[in-house]
Design an enzyme around this catalytic site. Structure first.
Site, PDB file in Angstrom:
ATOM      1  CD  GLU B 257      -2.005   2.156   1.539  1.00  0.00           C
ATOM      2  OE1 GLU B 257      -1.570   2.986   0.705  1.00  0.00           O
ATOM      3  OE2 GLU B 257      -2.285   2.432   2.702  1.00  0.00           O
ATOM      4  CB  CYS B 291      -0.775   7.015   1.377  1.00  0.00           C
ATOM      5  SG  CYS B 291      -1.979   6.057   2.288  1.00  0.00           S
TER       6      CYS B 291
END
Lengths: 275, 479
Positions: B257, B291
């Site tokens: 991720e 993110c």
């Protein structure tokens, strides 16, 4: 008799093409030789260009349409079933084994044709989030998939290496070695079905000659390796893939819903509820 | 337009007790590291040293792996329901001690207490509750044959949501029957260490959860260990590529991720005030250390001036300062290193020709701080439009047609998240289909839930965390 029977060509972007290098290699069936293209790095790059166009066109079809196209392919296959049986026999299978394999191949094709408009109902769902939101996870195709097919003398295995990615809406570059005659024969039926040009491309050659070009190509989104490869090759593939985070699937499942799972991306969409 | 000043409302830090020194956690115990080395962890809002934690080396990872092997023997014999009970109990304990965790998180990481208290901790507990319930339902989770756990899972997590990322990783891994070796981020190890104490308290069998603190070298040792059969990583795209390369010679499971540069598209038919709120939340939440942050504002040209003026006004009301003050909207930048990176990218943005707006606010003298920043007049080719800044910096790009909005938004190697603001339903669905991103927020942004899968397209990584799809990150399909 050592006679060269026929020169097969690659099938790329809906066209039959020789390798731009002009090179071929020989496959012996029974006592006869066939010449097949020895795919070059340039051929791989051309196939990617074709697969990009093919992806766009394949995506435009509704899932219902994709089912019909694949069912159409099964009709073409059935019409030519004896040719496939002959290739299998010429490659060393007994008559009954060859017959059994083509029967299984048709069944596989029917199974995958029928799931084109259903798999998303099994892989997607609403998510019961804690709050006033509509939240749904559904799936999209990964993109351009390179499949390294098993060398097994089997039409059924060949289809099981191609269909999982194709049925999810990916465009496929299918690469074949010892089984190339079968694969290039299949290209003729693909051409006569209504599959958009470039959605499925069939190449023949020696994988070790293009391993770097394929695994380094940033526009190939995933590689599915259905052949048993030495660990040195797997290492090369994964190292090259890491430069663009290409998805690599080594010997993925070849039946059931699980065979489709590698080739989909899950997209989750949120929207608030309110007046 | 000075309005009334807020009075300080400081959350007391007396609720936490921090040890002077922490070892690594394996065989159910804290033990001195074989490396005999320690790292200091500081509070980024004061630069005060909070504690020393073990700097784990190869030999410490070896110890954790041996511990995990014995843990797996026990854990794999338990029924799904038994595993569920441990996870439910952990969820309950986290709720009971959530204030303590929240304060510790804000001290060690610099995030505002209102976020650690009202967002991180409730989500952490929710993740354990959610995945607890899956532990005895794996056989009915997917229409597939033979889902099996990997065994020993190595997990490496970042510093932006330290305990939340622990919960995203540990809860599904344990629910699916794996055992875990966790490497928390170098700058934020303290809440993971407190979590290890909770594992002791619930009587989790020794070796099921193992924790090795340290830096990048510790993470590399974990990634390289041949007995680890699955790596789950959250962090930068560069490190994700390193991990895929480093594990190339092994047939292991890998989920990554990674970074993002999310577009937040505002169409001219959006509810403007709501969109301004959403854009602010999208980039300034958690100092922009997210993110999936909406770091590119993709704005329809004809509403540019009105929108930017409202946005600047709203930004000016953001309160930057002490993370433990309950009024604080934006806390400290997590580390000196990150502050330098943000400053350097912003300077490049100015040099490239972007117009910069920064809010007018006092910053504390100690600690690491950055003012909420907006770039307008930026081009898609600018570094600030392409690279993940991971800070409170928003870059504006404009478009005329919906097609152009999609093209600008997808013009990135990343594909983690995207936002759409319009009051027209069909346009939302049209845009959502075309945006290459794993999570799409329409008329909202930065919403998370344990039941909702999260993860990226393209170079934002592969695999999903959360939801039914998150289970597949920890289960092998056996054909």
């Amino acid at each position: 008799m050592n006679e060269i029977k026929k020169t097969y060509k690659n099938y790329v972007g809906g066209k039959y093409l020789r390798s731009e290098s002009g090179k071929t290699f020989r496959i012996a069936l029974k006592s006869e030789f066939y010449e097949v293209p020895l795919t070059s790095r340039k051929d791989v790059r051309d196939a990617v260009v074709a697969a990009k166009k093919g992806f766009t066109e394949w995506q435009k079809l509704t899932p219902y349409n994709r089912t019909q196209v694949l069912y159409r392919l099964s009709e073409m296959l059935e019409g030519n079933i004896e040719t496939y049986q002959q290739i299998l026999e010429d490659s060393g299978l007994s008559k009954s084994k060859a017959k059994e394999d083509t029967k299984q191949a048709l069944d596989s094709l029917i199974w995958y044709a029928g799931i084109a408009d259903k798999w998303e109902q099994m892989t997607g769902n609403l998510n019961p989030v804690a709050g006033e939101y509509f939240n749904i996870s559904h799936q999209e195709s990964l993109g351009i998939v390179f499949t390294l097919n098993s060398d097994e003398n089997s039409l059924n295995q060949l289809l099981l290496n191609i269909l999982p990615s194709l049925v999810t809406g990916c465009s496929v570059i299918s690469f074949n070695g010892d089984n190339s005659i079968m694969a290039l024969k299949l290209a003729e039926d693909i051409n006569n079905s209504d599959l958009p040009a470039g959605a499925l491309n069939i190449l023949s050659g020696k994988f070790d000659q293009i391993i770097d070009d394929v695994s380094n190509h940033v526009e190939i989104n995933a590689m599915a390796i259905y052949k048993q490869l030495p660990s040195t090759d797997k290492k090369i593939i994964r190292e090259n893939a890491s430069k663009s985070l290409k998805r690599i699937f080594i010997n993925p499942p070849v039946s059931g819903l699980e065979s489709l799972l590698p080739f989909i991306e899950t997209k989750t969409v949120w929207h608030p509820k309110g007046r | 337009m000075n309005t009334w000043e807020y009075a300080e409302s400081i959350e007391s830090s007396s609720i936490v007790s921090i040890e002077k020194k922490y070892g690594i956690f394996f065989d159910g115990q804290f033990q001195s590291p074989n490396s005999k080395k320690y790292l200091k962890t500081i509070s980024p809002s004061t630069e005060e040293v909070l504690s020393s934690v073990a700097l784990g080396n190869q030999s410490d990872i070896d110890s954790a792996v041996e511990s995990a092997k014995s843990g797996l023997k026990v854990w794999s014999k338990l029924s799904g329901t038994q595993r569920a009970k441990y996870l439910f109990k952990l969820a309950r304990l986290i709720q009971e001690r959530s204030r303590e965790f929240a304060v510790l998180e804000s001290l060690d990481g610099g995030k505002p207490i209102k976020e650690s208290r009202d967002f991180d901790l409730p989500q952490v507990a929710a993740n354990f509750f959610y995945f607890a319930g899956w532990a005895d339902k794996l056989d009915i989770s997917w229409n597939t044959k033979g889902l099996k756990p990997y065994g020993i899972v190595g997990q490496i997590i970042p510093w932006n949501f330290p305990l939340l990322m622990l919960s995203w990783k540990v809860a599904p891994a344990l629910a699916t029957g794996n055992v875990v070796i966790l490497k928390p981020a170098e700058s934020t190890p303290l809440t993971a260490l407190l979590f290890a104490e909770l594992c002791q308290e619930v009587g989790l069998p020794p070796g099921v959860f193992n924790l090795v603190t340290g830096d990048g070298t510790t993470g590399a040792a974990l990634v390289q260990h041949p007995d680890v059969s699955k790596i789950a990583f959250t962090g930068s795209t560069a490190v994700g590529k390193y991990i895929q390369n480093e594990t190339a010679d092994r047939d292991i499971g890998l989920t990554l991720e990674l970074g993002g540069k999310a577009a937040n598209i505002v169409f001219n038919d959006a509810a403007i005030d709501q969109a301004v709120e959403g854009v602010v939340n999208g980039i300034f939440f958690n100092q922009g250390h997210v993110c999936c942050a909406g770091s590119r504002l993709v704005l329809q040209e004809d509403i540019h001036d009105e929108f930017v003026s409202k946005l600047e006004k709203r930004m000016q009301s953001l309160r930057v300062g002490n993370p433990l003050d309950k009024n604080t909207d934006i806390g400290a930048i997590n580390s000196k290193e990150q502050l330098d990176k943000i400053s350097s990218l912003v300077n490049e943005g100015i040099a490239e020709g972007g117009s910069i707006f920064q809010t007018d606010c006092d910053l504390p003298t100690d600690g690491y701080w950055f003012r909420p920043t907006l770039f307008t007049n930026a081009q898609p080719s600018y570094k600030i439009s392409r690279e993940e800044i991971f800070g409170p910096v928003l870059t504006t790009l404009t478009f005329r047609t919906p097609e152009e909005a999609i093209e600008i938004s997808n013009n990135t190697e990343y594909g983690l998240s995207a936002g759409i603001w319009t009051e027209k339903g069909s346009k939302i669905l049209w845009a959502a289909d075309r945006l290459q991103a794993g999570v799409i927020w329409a008329n909202t942004f930065n919403k998370f839930d344990p039941s909702s899968p999260f993860g990226g397209y393209k170079e934002s990584g592969f695999g999903r965390e959360g939801g039914r799809h998150g289970l597949l990150s920890y289960l092998k399909v056996q054909s």
